[in-house]
Design an enzyme around this catalytic site. Structure first.
Site, short mmCIF file in Angstrom:
data_model
loop_
_atom_site.label_atom_id
_atom_site.label_comp_id
_atom_site.label_asym_id
_atom_site.label_seq_id
_atom_site.Cartn_x
_atom_site.Cartn_y
_atom_site.Cartn_z
N HIS A 1 1.25 -9.10 4.58
CA HIS A 1 -0.19 -8.28 4.98
C HIS A 1 -0.24 -8.16 2.71
O HIS A 1 -1.02 -7.85 2.14
CB HIS A 1 0.47 -6.83 4.87
CG HIS A 1 -0.67 -6.07 5.20
ND1 HIS A 1 -1.04 -5.63 6.64
CD2 HIS A 1 -2.00 -5.69 5.13
CE1 HIS A 1 -1.67 -4.93 6.54
NE2 HIS A 1 -2.09 -5.40 5.55
N GLN B 1 0.56 -1.10 -0.12
CA GLN B 1 0.43 0.36 0.20
C GLN B 1 0.88 1.00 -0.27
O GLN B 1 0.44 2.21 -0.13
CB GLN B 1 -0.77 0.12 1.41
CG GLN B 1 -2.06 -1.05 0.94
CD GLN B 1 -2.85 -1.01 2.58
OE1 GLN B 1 -2.30 -1.34 3.25
NE2 GLN B 1 -4.04 -0.60 1.99
N GLU C 1 -4.77 -2.24 14.03
CA GLU C 1 -4.94 -1.05 12.86
C GLU C 1 -6.64 -1.00 13.82
O GLU C 1 -7.43 -1.77 14.93
CB GLU C 1 -5.60 -1.83 11.87
CG GLU C 1 -4.92 -2.19 11.05
CD GLU C 1 -5.22 -2.88 9.48
OE1 GLU C 1 -5.84 -2.66 9.15
OE2 GLU C 1 -3.53 -3.45 9.30
N TYR D 1 -12.32 -1.73 13.19
CA TYR D 1 -13.16 -0.84 12.34
C TYR D 1 -14.23 -0.51 12.02
O TYR D 1 -15.16 0.83 12.95
CB TYR D 1 -13.13 -0.69 10.56
CG TYR D 1 -11.20 -0.93 10.27
CD1 TYR D 1 -10.74 0.61 9.93
CD2 TYR D 1 -10.48 -1.54 10.38
CE1 TYR D 1 -9.53 0.27 9.41
CE2 TYR D 1 -9.14 -1.63 9.78
CZ TYR D 1 -8.80 -0.76 9.12
OH TYR D 1 -7.16 -0.46 8.72
N ARG E 1 3.85 -0.19 13.16
CA ARG E 1 3.37 -0.86 12.43
C ARG E 1 4.01 -0.85 10.90
O ARG E 1 3.12 0.55 10.43
CB ARG E 1 2.57 -1.24 13.03
CG ARG E 1 1.91 -2.34 12.08
CD ARG E 1 0.63 -3.18 12.53
NE ARG E 1 0.67 -4.70 11.43
CZ ARG E 1 -1.25 -4.56 10.47
NH1 ARG E 1 -1.69 -3.94 11.04
NH2 ARG E 1 -0.98 -5.46 10.51
N GLU F 1 -4.71 -10.10 9.14
CA GLU F 1 -6.44 -10.46 8.50
C GLU F 1 -6.77 -11.70 7.75
O GLU F 1 -6.80 -11.24 6.51
CB GLU F 1 -7.15 -9.46 7.58
CG GLU F 1 -6.54 -7.70 8.80
CD GLU F 1 -7.69 -7.06 8.18
OE1 GLU F 1 -8.06 -6.67 7.08
OE2 GLU F 1 -7.86 -5.83 9.20
N ASN G 1 -7.96 -5.93 14.48
CA ASN G 1 -8.06 -4.81 13.63
C ASN G 1 -9.24 -4.49 14.15
O ASN G 1 -10.31 -5.01 13.52
CB ASN G 1 -7.58 -4.87 12.17
CG ASN G 1 -6.06 -5.71 12.07
OD1 ASN G 1 -4.91 -5.29 12.78
ND2 ASN G 1 -5.74 -6.32 10.75
#
Ligand SMILES: *[C@@H]1O[C@H](CO)[C@@H](O)[C@H](O)[C@H]1NC(C)=O
Ligand SMILES: *[C@@H]1O[C@H](CO)[C@@H](O)[C@H](O)[C@H]1NC(C)=O
Length: 493
Positions: free
Chosen positions: A145, A42, A397, A332, A100, A190, A330
């Site tokens: 990742h 990313q 996250e 959200y 991280r 994830e 993580n």
């Protein structure tokens, strides 16, 4: 018994029966680590620089650009491969204690295997790690990742169990080269998300359509790979390096629509989180029984001779159980859950027997899946603590998407509200949360959403070749939080 000399504080009673004053309730415990997070594909760019091999995201973005909403790629992204010193400056300016980031497997092992090691890749991460440490920032390193070397995808990718061994070989190279300085390792980020990359040919890389089969095979390989890596570290490195190894699991809070839907949400949790957490963190080990029973039964109904859910041997169950020093989490958002069947046959969704939807009253973000439900964070932390004996949890996250801009008021509120809920879980409920890295340090390539949805606390101008980074309002508020180690008064009710 504690003396309470400051009598105007309001006290709440914690899980330990101790009173918590409202000042403590908004303060981070001593030793709690605060920072920010990114991931290799990313942000790094340099997709073919200095001997890096091709990975599945290079392949997807180059060969099927139409799958990415703006037809973009991570070929350059934030160019962190060349501009990592800028990223470290941002962290330093914020007073971050931890960064991280993830390592690109194909940058280290261009062919995926450990017979060919790319020294330029080793050098890049050495430079990053050393610069972080020089600035008093701890590296928290994710080994995987989502950017699998294409050569390993050519063998079938994660559904092929041989990757459990190849992952261990890759991890050994990382421990050998970086383990003297890296003390926090995340094996996989994830797995729930990348198991679903094998359930649709319009989804994430490798974008393969084998739902209800390849997702379970992926989970099986990844759990074995994680355990192989953890045990190998124990045997070969832990005594000398004294690091901690965990896995980062994501889950959305599931809110039952009515009291009749509690079991449905429970199954959602087990099929999406327990499937990884139960083998690794529970006392019994193995997949959750509800997952085994339902997939076996539904597979038989569907005419499969062999259950679509692979089995662990009892030796494997023992080998996998307890392979964590902490768990990454993580968080959200949340979903609503209702009893019922949706999804094709076969599929994991159908196996779980729950209909998933969103409460329209939950505030929106730029991402269709991400609604703002801060109380779900505290609930999820409590669920994990209760179910697995209160393990140390690192929030790896947590973040909010918008369409860009420096005055990101909604992101500021997202962070302050989620941090407040996390602090309640710590101080009132006694959940053992040890650190927090905000997603994300910088705007970056948001997978199939390209650059259309922004998660950064720093804005990045992707039209400028020098990729300038500018702090948003959220970076300024997090800086204040990192430096004072409490939630500022103006964000308290
Ligand atoms: C704590 O509660 C007292 C009494 O309501 C209030 O005066 C004080 O400002 C509160 N402090 C915080 C940090 O909320
Ligand atoms: C940022 O946006 C908020 C809400 O939209 C507004 O109240 C505030 O004045 C803005 N601040 C700046 C510096 O533009």
């Amino acid at each position: 018994m504690r003396f309470q000399t400051v009598c105007f504080f309001i006290f709440v009673t914690s899980a330990f029966g101790a009173d918590v004053d409202n000042e403590t309730l908004v303060t981070f415990p001593d030793g709690f680590l605060l920072g920010a997070a990114t991931a290799s594909y990313q942000v790094e760019g340099g997709w073919d620089a200095d001997g890096k091999g091709v990975n599945i995201w290079d392949t997807l973005t180059h060969e099927r650009p139409q799958l990415v909403v703006d037809h973009s790629s991570g070929d350059v992204a934030d160019d962190s491969y060349h501009l990592y010193t800028e990223d470290v400056k941002l962290l330093k300016n914020m007073g971050a204690q931890v960064y991280r980031f993830s390592i690109s497997w194909a940058r280290i092992l261009p062919e995926g295997h450990d017979n060919i090691v790319n020294q330029a890749g080793i050098d890049y991460y050495n430079n990053l790690i050393n610069l972080l440490l020089d600035n008093g920032i701890q590296p928290l390193v994710t080994m995987y990742h989502w950017d699998l070397p294409q050569k390993l995808q050519d063998l079938g990718g994660w559904p092929n169990r041989v990757l459990a061994t190849y992952s261990e070989n890759y991890a050994r190279i990382l421990f050998k080269n970086f383990g003297d300085r890296v003390k926090f390792w995340i094996t996989f980020n994830e797995p729930l998300t990348f198991m679903d990359a094998y359930t649709s040919d319009t989804g994430m890389a490798p974008s393969i359509n084998a739902p209800g089969i390849a997702d379970y095979l992926t989970a099986h390989t990844v759990i074995l790979a994680h355990a192989n890596i953890y045990r190998m570290y124990e045997r070969e490195f832990k005594e000398e390096q004294q690091g901690k190894v965990g896995i980062a699991l994501n889950i959305q809070w599931c809110q039952p629509e009515t009291s009749d839907d509690v079991d449905a949400c429970d199954r959602y949790y087990q099929f999406n989180f327990g499937i990884f957490a139960h083998p690794i963190l529970s006392e019994e080990g193995d997949y959750p029984s509800v997952v085994k029973e339902r997939v076996d039964a539904i597979s038989a109904q569907e005419g499969f001779t062999t259950s679509r859910l692979p089995k662990f041997t009892s030796e494997e169950v023992t080998f996998i159980k307890g392979t964590y020093d902490f768990m990454g989490h993580n968080f959200y958002t949340a979903v609503m859950g209702r009893e019922g069947v949706e999804g094709g046959s076969p599929s994991r969704s159908r196996d779980s027997g729950m209909i998933q939807f969103l409460d329209p009253s939950w505030p929106e973000s730029a991402s269709s899946w991400l609604r703002v439900v801060p109380w779900g964070f505290r609930n999820t932390l409590n669920r994990i603590a209760n179910e697995y004996g209160n393990p140390p949890i690192f929030i790896t996250e947590n973040g909010f998407s918008d369409y860009g801009g420096l005055n990101d008021t909604n992101r500021v509120l997202y962070y302050t509200e989620h941090l407040k809920e996390m602090l309640k879980a710590i101080h009132i409920d006694g959940v053992n949360v040890i650190g927090y890295t905000a997603w994300s340090l910088v705007d970056n390539f948001e997978w199939l959403r390209g650059y259309s949805e922004r998660f950064g606390i720093h804005e990045v101008n992707f039209n400028d070749p020098s990729r300038p980074r500018t702090p948003k309002e959220s970076a300024k508020v997090l800086t204040e939080i990192f430096q004072t180690r409490k939630i500022p008064d103006r964000f308290l009710d």
